[in-house]
Design an enzyme around this catalytic site. Structure first.
Site, PDB file in Angstrom:
ATOM      1  N   ASP A   1       0.873  -1.168   0.000  1.00  0.00           N
ATOM      2  CA  ASP A   1       0.000   0.000   0.000  1.00  0.00           C
ATOM      3  C   ASP A   1       0.911   1.220   0.000  1.00  0.00           C
ATOM      4  O   ASP A   1       1.573   1.524   0.991  1.00  0.00           O
ATOM      5  CB  ASP A   1      -0.895  -0.027   1.243  1.00  0.00           C
ATOM      6  CG  ASP A   1      -1.906   1.120   1.258  1.00  0.00           C
ATOM      7  OD1 ASP A   1      -1.674   2.135   0.574  1.00  0.00           O
ATOM      8  OD2 ASP A   1      -2.922   1.003   1.974  1.00  0.00           O
TER       9      ASP A   1
ATOM     10  N   LYS B   1      -6.788   9.752  -1.745  1.00  0.00           N
ATOM     11  CA  LYS B   1      -5.839  10.556  -0.988  1.00  0.00           C
ATOM     12  C   LYS B   1      -4.984  11.436  -1.916  1.00  0.00           C
ATOM     13  O   LYS B   1      -5.490  12.334  -2.553  1.00  0.00           O
ATOM     14  CB  LYS B   1      -4.985   9.643  -0.113  1.00  0.00           C
ATOM     15  CG  LYS B   1      -5.799   8.627   0.701  1.00  0.00           C
ATOM     16  CD  LYS B   1      -6.841   9.272   1.590  1.00  0.00           C
ATOM     17  CE  LYS B   1      -7.472   8.295   2.577  1.00  0.00           C
ATOM     18  NZ  LYS B   1      -8.144   7.139   2.009  1.00  0.00           N
TER      19      LYS B   1
END
Length: 383
Positions: A173, A198
């Site tokens: 990630d 994000k």
């Protein structure tokens, strides 16, 4: 286009039907899925991740991460769950690092038993911690670096070496770093994941996920994804592409602000500890220097016992208490009450996610304004 047997109609890849007896005009009919067609590419259906702007954004993501290909999803968790299910079957095992985003931890701990997929969380981030958890049926090693919320840094090259040694798929990630600060595929990682909500989105107005990998791995993930249906709407894809145009300049400003805020908080008498890989006092600083081009816009800090974290957050005026992160505006939250609330209390304590820990996402505001906001919040909290 393909002709439908027995009917004077033409199937288009958009799902419309042209009625050739309708004087050349397009009849606004839609095809029943019960019909069979000749020479129709079933992948040309929007749920199959292939509208023109989806494909365009995927090419840009692959270029950013230096991979062969990419896929985009409706959320970061859709990208994570689809990718893991692409490489894990009943009877398989996965090794995950100890400190993870709460949603990922909950996905594994709550659902993998239902699929008879076993799992192990490491007790730390060393080579020994990872290698000791690998079993004969291990198929995936999963890491997140820097981690959420304590910004722990995992040695990517170490994980890659273990994955190659034991012939397993390595998955990372890369959300907190962004492709601007870290490109794990170049370092040997097989599959790179993002919550595109994000940094790739960057404006706190979309929900999206992304996976970048070689063609073989993307094909496996696509096969699962087309059945789970977690793709992204065309409009959100457009917003994501809009955002990616400013990714580099945004992340550069966020890196700078986070570094200045980390140094400021590190010297503050109301703060017990600051977690930011750019600080030389961070235990993983040297690893971060080796594998990151910038230290990112995320940091966490623990307030001392003289100040209440909730009251402090409520006093902030420019920095907004919010679940969002990585946007152009600075935001703050308590991981114990939000992002990691699903973790059992015992597990939160084990990971160091204490009640007075705050996670700060640095935006692109003037640093003087951010520091002034924090100062007034301290002043108004302690009365």
């Amino acid at each position: 286009m393909a002709k439908k047997k027995g009917l004077n109609t033409i199937c288009t890849h958009t799902g419309e039907v042209e009625d050739t007896n309708y004087k050349g005009a397009v009849s606004p009919l839609y095809i029943s899925t019960s019909y069979a067609y000749e020479n129709v590419d079933i992948k040309r259906y929007p749920r199959y991740f292939n509208t023109p702007n989806q494909e365009g954004v995927c090419k840009k993501l692959a270029a950013l991460e230096q991979t062969d290909d990419a896929l985009i999803f409706g959320s970061g968790m859709a990208a994570i769950s689809t990718s893991l299910l692409a490489f894990l079957r009943s009877g398989d095992h996965i090794v995950l690092q100890q400190s993870l985003y709460g949603g990922t931890y909950n996905l594994v701990a709550e659902f993998f038993d239902n699929y008879h997929i076993s799992y192990s969380f490491t007790k730390g981030l060393t080579k020994e911690n990872f290698e000791s958890e690998i079993q004969e049926n291990t198929k995936v090693i999963y890491i997140e670096t820097p981690s959420n919320p304590l910004l722990a840094v995992t040695d990517i090259e170490m994980v890659v070496a273990l994955a190659k040694k034991y012939n397993v798929v390595s998955v990372i990630d890369n959300t907190f770093a962004s492709p601007v600060n870290q490109q794990p595929f170049i370092l040997g990682i097989d599959v790179v994941l993002h919550s595109a909500t994000k940094y790739l989105g960057g404006h706190s107005d979309i929900l999206a996920g992304a996976v970048c990998a070689n063609k073989e791995h993307i094909e496996k993930i696509f096969h699962v994804g087309k059945n789970l249906g977690g793709n992204l709407s065309d409009y959100t894809v457009w917003l994501l592409e809009r955002s990616m145009k400013t990714l580099g300049i945004r992340v550069k400003a966020q890196n700078e602000n986070a570094m200045l805020l980390a140094n400021y908080l590190n010297e503050h008498k109301m703060v017990d500890h600051v977690y930011y890989p750019g600080l030389t006092t961070h235990p993983d600083h040297e690893i971060a220097k080796k594998q990151m081009k910038g230290f990112g816009g995320m940091l966490s800090f623990e307030l001392n016992t003289d100040i209440d974290s909730v009251a402090f957050s409520e006093q902030l005026q420019l920095i907004k208490p919010s679940m969002s992160l990585a946007g152009v505006e600075s935001t703050i939250l308590s991981p114990a009450k939000t992002s990691h609330a699903l973790l059992p209390e015992e597990e939160r304590q084990k990971q160091g996610i204490v009640s007075n820990l705050l996670r700060l996402s640095a935006g692109i505001e003037d640093i003087e304004d951010l520091i002034a906001d924090i100062e007034q919040a301290f002043k108004n909290t302690i009365k």
